[in-house]
Motif scaffolding. Structure first.
Motif, mmCIF file in Angstrom:
data_model
loop_
_atom_site.group_PDB
_atom_site.id
_atom_site.type_symbol
_atom_site.label_atom_id
_atom_site.label_comp_id
_atom_site.label_asym_id
_atom_site.label_seq_id
_atom_site.Cartn_x
_atom_site.Cartn_y
_atom_site.Cartn_z
ATOM 1 N N SER A 100 0.820 -1.219 0.000
ATOM 2 C CA SER A 100 0.000 0.000 0.000
ATOM 3 C C SER A 100 0.852 1.266 0.000
ATOM 4 N N ALA A 101 2.145 1.127 0.262
ATOM 5 C CA ALA A 101 3.016 2.314 0.336
ATOM 6 C C ALA A 101 3.236 2.906 -1.053
ATOM 7 N N LEU A 102 3.063 4.207 -1.173
ATOM 8 C CA LEU A 102 3.259 4.875 -2.465
ATOM 9 C C LEU A 102 4.683 5.391 -2.595
ATOM 10 N N CYS A 161 14.300 -0.742 -11.868
ATOM 11 C CA CYS A 161 13.841 0.618 -12.160
ATOM 12 C C CYS A 161 13.125 1.224 -10.960
ATOM 13 N N CYS A 162 13.415 2.479 -10.700
ATOM 14 C CA CYS A 162 12.778 3.195 -9.599
ATOM 15 C C CYS A 162 12.452 4.603 -10.097
ATOM 16 N N THR A 163 11.402 5.192 -9.534
ATOM 17 C CA THR A 163 11.045 6.565 -9.883
ATOM 18 C C THR A 163 11.350 7.470 -8.687
ATOM 19 N N VAL A 164 12.349 8.333 -8.888
ATOM 20 C CA VAL A 164 12.781 9.232 -7.804
ATOM 21 C C VAL A 164 12.027 10.553 -7.923
ATOM 22 N N SER A 165 11.317 10.938 -6.875
ATOM 23 C CA SER A 165 10.506 12.163 -6.931
ATOM 24 C C SER A 165 11.178 13.334 -6.214
ATOM 25 N N ASN A 183 9.428 5.751 -5.334
ATOM 26 C CA ASN A 183 8.374 4.750 -5.146
ATOM 27 C C ASN A 183 8.956 3.483 -4.515
ATOM 28 N N ARG A 184 10.226 3.193 -4.822
ATOM 29 C CA ARG A 184 10.896 2.010 -4.265
ATOM 30 C C ARG A 184 12.404 2.219 -4.307
ATOM 31 N N PHE A 185 13.120 1.449 -3.539
ATOM 32 C CA PHE A 185 14.584 1.543 -3.501
ATOM 33 C C PHE A 185 15.181 0.143 -3.621
ATOM 34 N N LEU A 186 16.352 0.056 -4.218
ATOM 35 C CA LEU A 186 17.073 -1.217 -4.272
ATOM 36 C C LEU A 186 17.968 -1.320 -3.034
ATOM 37 N N ARG A 187 18.506 -2.490 -2.840
ATOM 38 C CA ARG A 187 19.351 -2.753 -1.681
ATOM 39 C C ARG A 187 20.583 -1.832 -1.664
ATOM 40 N N SER A 188 20.795 -1.118 -0.549
ATOM 41 C CA SER A 188 21.946 -0.212 -0.357
ATOM 42 C C SER A 188 21.962 0.973 -1.320
ATOM 43 N N TRP A 229 13.073 7.580 6.689
ATOM 44 C CA TRP A 229 12.483 8.756 7.348
ATOM 45 C C TRP A 229 10.960 8.712 7.410
ATOM 46 N N GLU A 230 10.340 8.368 6.274
ATOM 47 C CA GLU A 230 8.879 8.389 6.257
ATOM 48 C C GLU A 230 8.344 7.536 5.110
ATOM 49 N N ILE A 231 7.209 6.897 5.357
ATOM 50 C CA ILE A 231 6.549 6.107 4.321
ATOM 51 C C ILE A 231 5.280 6.850 3.927
ATOM 52 N N GLY A 232 5.064 6.996 2.628
ATOM 53 C CA GLY A 232 3.865 7.709 2.170
ATOM 54 C C GLY A 232 2.762 6.750 1.754
ATOM 55 N N TYR A 233 1.563 6.991 2.289
ATOM 56 C CA TYR A 233 0.388 6.195 1.906
ATOM 57 C C TYR A 233 -0.671 7.115 1.329
ATOM 58 N N ALA A 234 -1.579 6.542 0.578
ATOM 59 C CA ALA A 234 -2.631 7.346 -0.060
ATOM 60 C C ALA A 234 -3.497 8.037 0.990
#
Lengths: 237, 237
Positions: A100-102, A161-165, A183-188, A229-234
């Motif tokens: 559910s995390a955006l 692939c990740c989308t950095v905002s 939206n997501r991160f890879l390891r390290s 730091w923080e997780i964003g949800y809808a």
């Protein structure tokens, strides 16, 4: 639940077999003790060994009807002081802390002088840096890219692939702080990006994104400085 | 030298016999190793077990002619990361870190929420406090008073009078901070004063100063929140 932890003495978030202490493992063990049932929790992000969290989110299912406030209080009395449950609420059955995390936001704290007090919660780099230059390099990261070059080899994920905002450096008191959301991160990945923006040009970083080849000599930054730091949800979940 | 230390894992500043690890003991051991002579250092203030320092000052005599910058660098390479020498300079032979000091300043950091990150460097009090009220109580401490009621019994000092030149509470981000300066402090005095201003009225504090009788139920605040912040000297030494 929202969790703050001092990751210094943990082998990361994810549960491991054996005597290794992890944040997920500690919380599950205490939940099992309180609820008298096996509980498996899902974290929104997996942090590496030594990485901290100010706002990790996690969810779990339980057959218990214990009131959330009481459960939160019980958890904090039994957990080590290096793990604190900041809040715990009931959510819909279709909520999932991970899926559910955006967005996920990380911060990296870099100190520029020796410090006995801040060594636990910051990386150290005595070189002087120009904020405009760092931000010009960081801006290369914005948008959707393949970050394979900036991840620990051997990470098994379906896609790299990740989308950095958001990706910026700023000063906060005596620290240089790197803040990045995606939206997501890879390891390290965040630790590689911290080192990359500190030491390599925007062109070199761009080339690594496109070529998917690691930059020679690039090492991940000290985990002590990194915070989930923080997780964003809808919604509020 | 000016020293920053994380006091969490030390039995205080002062050297002790046996296997007990203290800040003074660690620095003396490393100095002896570098200078190849027995060195005794004098600190401007003695901190209790678990208390930290941002700006402890200490001085010592040596027959060595090693350049100060090089000695500082060697010290930091051999000391544990919880002790950092921030600066080290040559001073006149009549300088004495303790006797030449005109004032000592301490800070106490109080957090008002649970925190895994800040537990090491702050005390915790969930009660809400009014800053004006805290400062009205703190103002009672200003000037020359006998602080016997606010010291660990059994401290052997010639006098229990101290002149307090500054005593105030302020907010810094999520912390309540108590800052106090005096010509000298008694053992555990700041920690008693932190608890006193948080929990007792100005009248009760005044009465304890005059009567020299401890306030019933007054306990020293958690040492984790206390920092020896700065030592004041007439000149740069």
């Amino acid at each position: 639940m929202i969790i703050e932890y001092d990751g210094t003495d943990f082998a990361g978030w994810q549960r491991q077999d054996g005597a290794v202490s992890t944040v997920q493992g500690e919380i599950e063990a205490v939940l099992r003790r309180i609820l008298q049932e096996a509980v498996s929790i899902t974290g929104a992000g997996r942090t590496d060994k030594g990485v901290h969290a100010m706002g990790q989110a996690a969810s779990f299912m339980t057959g218990s009807s214990m009131e959330a406030g009481r459960l939160c209080h019980s958890l904090n009395s039994l957990l080590p002081s290096s793990i604190r449950i900041m809040s715990l609420i009931d959510v819909d059955g279709d909520f999932h802390a991970r899926y559910s995390a955006l967005s996920r936001q990380y911060r990296y704290m870099l100190r520029q002088r020796e410090s006995a007090i801040f060594r636990r919660f910051s990386g150290y780099d005595r070189a002087s840096h120009d904020l405009d230059q760092l931000n010009s390099r960081a801006s290369v990261l914005l948008g959707r890219h393949d970050f394979k070059a900036f991840s620990k080899s051997g990470s098994d994920t379906r896609t790299t692939c990740c989308t950095v905002s958001e990706a910026q450096w700023f000063r906060e008191k005596e620290f240089l702080v790197f803040q990045i959301s995606a939206n997501r991160f890879l390891r390290s990945m965040v630790r590689y990006l911290v080192s990359a923006t500190l030491r390599f040009s925007g062109e070199e970083i761009s080339y690594a994104l496109v070529s998917r080849q690691p930059i020679k000599g690039l090492l991940p930054a000290d985990p002590a400085g990194l915070f989930l730091w923080e997780i964003g949800y809808a919604s509020a979940g």
